[in-house]
Design an enzyme around this catalytic site. Structure first.
Site, mmCIF file in Angstrom:
data_model
loop_
_atom_site.group_PDB
_atom_site.id
_atom_site.type_symbol
_atom_site.label_atom_id
_atom_site.label_comp_id
_atom_site.label_asym_id
_atom_site.label_seq_id
_atom_site.Cartn_x
_atom_site.Cartn_y
_atom_site.Cartn_z
ATOM 1 N NE ARG A 1 -2.378 -1.295 3.283
ATOM 2 C CZ ARG A 1 -2.975 -1.743 4.375
ATOM 3 N NH1 ARG A 1 -4.258 -1.563 4.533
ATOM 4 N NH2 ARG A 1 -2.302 -2.365 5.318
ATOM 5 C CE LYS B 1 1.210 -22.157 10.708
ATOM 6 N NZ LYS B 1 1.894 -20.955 11.216
ATOM 7 C CG HIS C 1 8.562 -22.328 8.611
ATOM 8 N ND1 HIS C 1 7.410 -22.103 9.323
ATOM 9 C CD2 HIS C 1 9.560 -22.279 9.525
ATOM 10 C CE1 HIS C 1 7.714 -21.918 10.599
ATOM 11 N NE2 HIS C 1 9.015 -22.029 10.752
ATOM 12 C CE LYS D 1 11.839 -24.911 11.531
ATOM 13 N NZ LYS D 1 12.597 -23.750 11.954
ATOM 14 C CD GLU E 1 7.355 -20.281 18.908
ATOM 15 O OE1 GLU E 1 7.950 -19.561 18.109
ATOM 16 O OE2 GLU E 1 6.120 -20.350 18.977
ATOM 17 C CG ASP F 1 0.646 -20.319 15.170
ATOM 18 O OD1 ASP F 1 0.713 -19.985 13.971
ATOM 19 O OD2 ASP F 1 1.514 -20.009 16.007
ATOM 20 C CG HIS G 1 4.866 -25.880 12.061
ATOM 21 N ND1 HIS G 1 4.811 -25.619 10.718
ATOM 22 C CD2 HIS G 1 4.928 -24.667 12.660
ATOM 23 C CE1 HIS G 1 4.839 -24.311 10.521
ATOM 24 N NE2 HIS G 1 4.899 -23.714 11.683
ATOM 25 C CE LYS H 1 3.377 -17.942 19.433
ATOM 26 N NZ LYS H 1 4.533 -18.253 18.571
HETATM 27 C C1 BG6 Z 1 5.083 -20.212 12.753
HETATM 28 C C2 BG6 Z 1 4.073 -19.840 13.792
HETATM 29 O O1 BG6 Z 1 4.522 -21.082 11.821
HETATM 30 O O2 BG6 Z 1 6.195 -20.839 13.356
HETATM 31 C C3 BG6 Z 1 4.695 -18.963 14.855
HETATM 32 O O3 BG6 Z 1 3.003 -19.132 13.187
HETATM 33 C C4 BG6 Z 1 5.957 -19.599 15.405
HETATM 34 O O4 BG6 Z 1 3.770 -18.717 15.905
HETATM 35 C C5 BG6 Z 1 6.875 -20.003 14.264
HETATM 36 O O5 BG6 Z 1 6.596 -18.645 16.233
HETATM 37 C C6 BG6 Z 1 8.086 -20.745 14.777
HETATM 38 O O6 BG6 Z 1 8.954 -21.027 13.729
HETATM 39 P P1 BG6 Z 1 10.432 -21.487 14.019
HETATM 40 O O7 BG6 Z 1 10.988 -21.810 12.679
HETATM 41 O O8 BG6 Z 1 11.120 -20.339 14.703
HETATM 42 O O9 BG6 Z 1 10.339 -22.674 14.913
#
Ligand code: BG6
Length: 525
Positions: free
Chosen positions: A80, A187, A217, A221, A255, A274, A279, A377
């Site tokens: 934007r 996602k 993602h 890894k 985390e 999430d 994952h 978290k």
């Molecule tokens: C994301 C989540 O997919 O993965 C986040 O939406 C999370 O909440 C993140 O913090 C963690 O990714 P990584 O690669 O740091 O483990």
């Protein structure tokens, strides 16, 4: 084969792009990712967002710096802000400089920056997409991209359908001749099965199914891919990878950070949607699946889908699931606020920041072996691991005092941050008496291989540009994962607010109770 040659069967030789386009930056000694993208343009929607700034743009630079992007590469940011191309380039440079994992080199940047453009607009404005179309054509001509275009939707899920429709209406999603069109979606793929299906219908009405790349993602890894190498390249592990030897499996993604500035995304979504839906269920599938016939995307997806379809939910969700919300506390030296005090979070929110669940897999291989998944978290530390915990030996020919300190054998895949594999087993304590205690045997990436692993997004973006789909979940896997999660979410929806846990601790008491109910305990990673 000389160690300086790329792997046999790679699409291009070192220093040469897939179409024979030579790339002077390619390091011919880098055999870890010996594939180079062909000419193309990548358009990023939501380019000023967190993900693009922190992950996508640095990954694109790192790919270029490793010599894995062709010189005929264009990058268009759509957003934007009223930026000129040069302002956008400066902004990208700043973020790339601070976040790139390889050395920042002006020569790489100069090559990349020539193909960078900015398209100003909002998602609901057809004129903005018409203008984008003009820029794409200019970049095609300036950079000789052969008319190949990838569209990255780094936008909130609610914006996927409108962007997809605009791409269709403006003709941008249509390819001419041999040129390809691909779309990358981040996602969460929906927030339950029904919305995931609707989303899939919309995207599939615009793009062919083999042109849709869903990013999880974690699959990019290095350590996650190593699960496949370790299981299926060796003789050692597979014979014991079953209910005869394995007692249970613990998959942990912890985390230490809070939600940061992501309240808008996170509140109402929560830890299970999430992270578990994508994952952690992908990690479960890779840990539990049968050997695929090949690593083609079809064969891999088939095996993962078989596992996901065999997943059984606990009979009593009150006992075998747990959720929590972080309260204020200390994260190391820092005093941190609770989830409900985070900026942008509804103070009455019942969104969970911690989720744990026991799942069973109804196959001969895994009958009676629980898989415990947990994520949260503001936990004790950042760690992701898969621990395969073995049964105790049926007989121990020692005095009972000799083995009282011994736990269960385990193989632990350390996904991050300390990437590697740990084998945990009993060993005699040196001395004149027989006493057995647990010891670790470690494989560390850092010590066994030179050079850091590429970032997940580097691998995944490169795969999209090459059209390689094995590391992307299929729509069937997404569906099956929602089928697992939906009943749990529905149950939690009837349970009021989640239990609070102190920031810096290891989750709510209910998570420990879940394990105690089975006579087990969580590993302390
Ligand atoms: C994301 C989540 O997919 O993965 C986040 O939406 C999370 O909440 C993140 O913090 C963690 O990714 P990584 O690669 O740091 O483990």
């Amino acid at each position: 084969m000389s160690t300086l040659e790329p792997e046999t069967g790679g699409p291009a030789s070192a220093g040469q792009a897939a179409d024979g386009w030579s790339n002077p930056l390619r390091d011919p000694r880098d055999l870890r990712i010996p594939r180079i993208a062909g000419p193309c343009t990548l358009v990023i929607f939501g380019v000023t967002g967190d993900l693009a700034r922190k992950k996508l743009l640095p990954a694109i630079y790192d790919l270029a710096n490793r010599g894995l992007l062709p010189t005929s590469f264009g990058l268009i940011g759509f957003g934007r802000r009223s930026w000129s191309d040069d302002q956008f380039r400066d902004w990208v440079k700043e973020h790339v400089r601070t976040r790139c994992r390889t050395v920042f080199r002006e020569s790489t940047w100069n090559q990349l920056t020539e193909g960078i453009r900015f398209a100003r607009g909002t998602f609901d404005d057809p004129a903005a997409f018409a203008h984008l179309g003009e820029i794409v054509l200019q970049v095609d001509a300036d950079r000789n991209t052969h008319g190949n275009h990838a569209f990255y939707m780094s936008v909130p899920p609610s914006a996927f359908p409108v962007v997809a429709r605009q791409l269709a209406a403006s003709g941008l999603s249509e390819s001419a001749g041999d040129a390809w069109r691909r779309v990358i979606i981040e996602k969460p793929f929906g927030h339950d099965l029904a919305s995931a299906r609707r989303l899939d219908e919309t995207i599939s009405s615009v793009f062919e199914s083999d042109s849709i790349f869903r990013i999880d993602h974690y699959l990019g890894k290095e350590t996650v891919q190593n699960l496949l190498a370790m299981r299926f390249a060796n003789m050692l592990f597979e014979p014991i990878w079953n209910a005869n030897y394995v007692d249970h499996v613990q998959i942990t993604m912890a985390e230490d950070i809070g939600i940061g500035s992501r309240a808008g995304y996170y509140d109402g979504i929560g830890a299970a949607r999430d992270v578990i839906q994508n994952h952690l269920l992908q990690l479960l599938a890779l840990t539990a699946m049968e050997e695929p016939v090949s690593f083609s995307s079809h064969d891999l997806a088939m095996e993962k889908a078989k596992v996901l379809s065999a997943v059984r939910l606990p009979e009593d969700l009150a006992v075998h699931t747990a959720r929590g919300q972080y309260a204020a506390g200390w994260q190391g030296e820092e005093k941190v606020c609770g989830y409900l005090q985070e900026q942008g979070v509804d103070p009455a929110s019942t969104t969970e920041t911690y989720a744990a669940v026991r799942l069973d897999i109804d196959t001969r291989r895994w009958a009676g072996v629980p898989f415990y998944l947990r994520t949260g978290k503001r936990l004790g530390k950042r760690v992701t691991e898969i621990a395969v915990v073995f049964r105790k030996a049926p007989h121990l020919p020692f005095e009972s005092t000799a083995t009282r300190e011994m736990g269960q054998n385990a193989i632990v895949f350390r996904i991050q941050p300390d990437e590697g594999i740990t084998l945990r087993f009993g060993s005699k304590v040196p001395g004149s008496r027989m006493e057995v205690r647990d010891v670790n045997m470690d494989f560390d990436y850092g010590r066994s291989f030179t050079g850091a692993s590429p970032e997940a997004y580097e691998r995944l973006i490169l795969d999209v540009l090459l059209g390689d789909a094995p590391l992307f979940p299929t729509t069937q896997e997404v569906d099956l994962s929602w089928r697992i999660l939906d009943p749990i979410e529905e149950f939690w929806g009837t349970q009021g607010a989640p239990e609070q846990y102190r920031s810096g601790a290891w989750g709510p008491a209910g998570a420990d109770a879940l394990m105690h109910a089975d006579g087990r305990a969580w590993r302390l990673p």
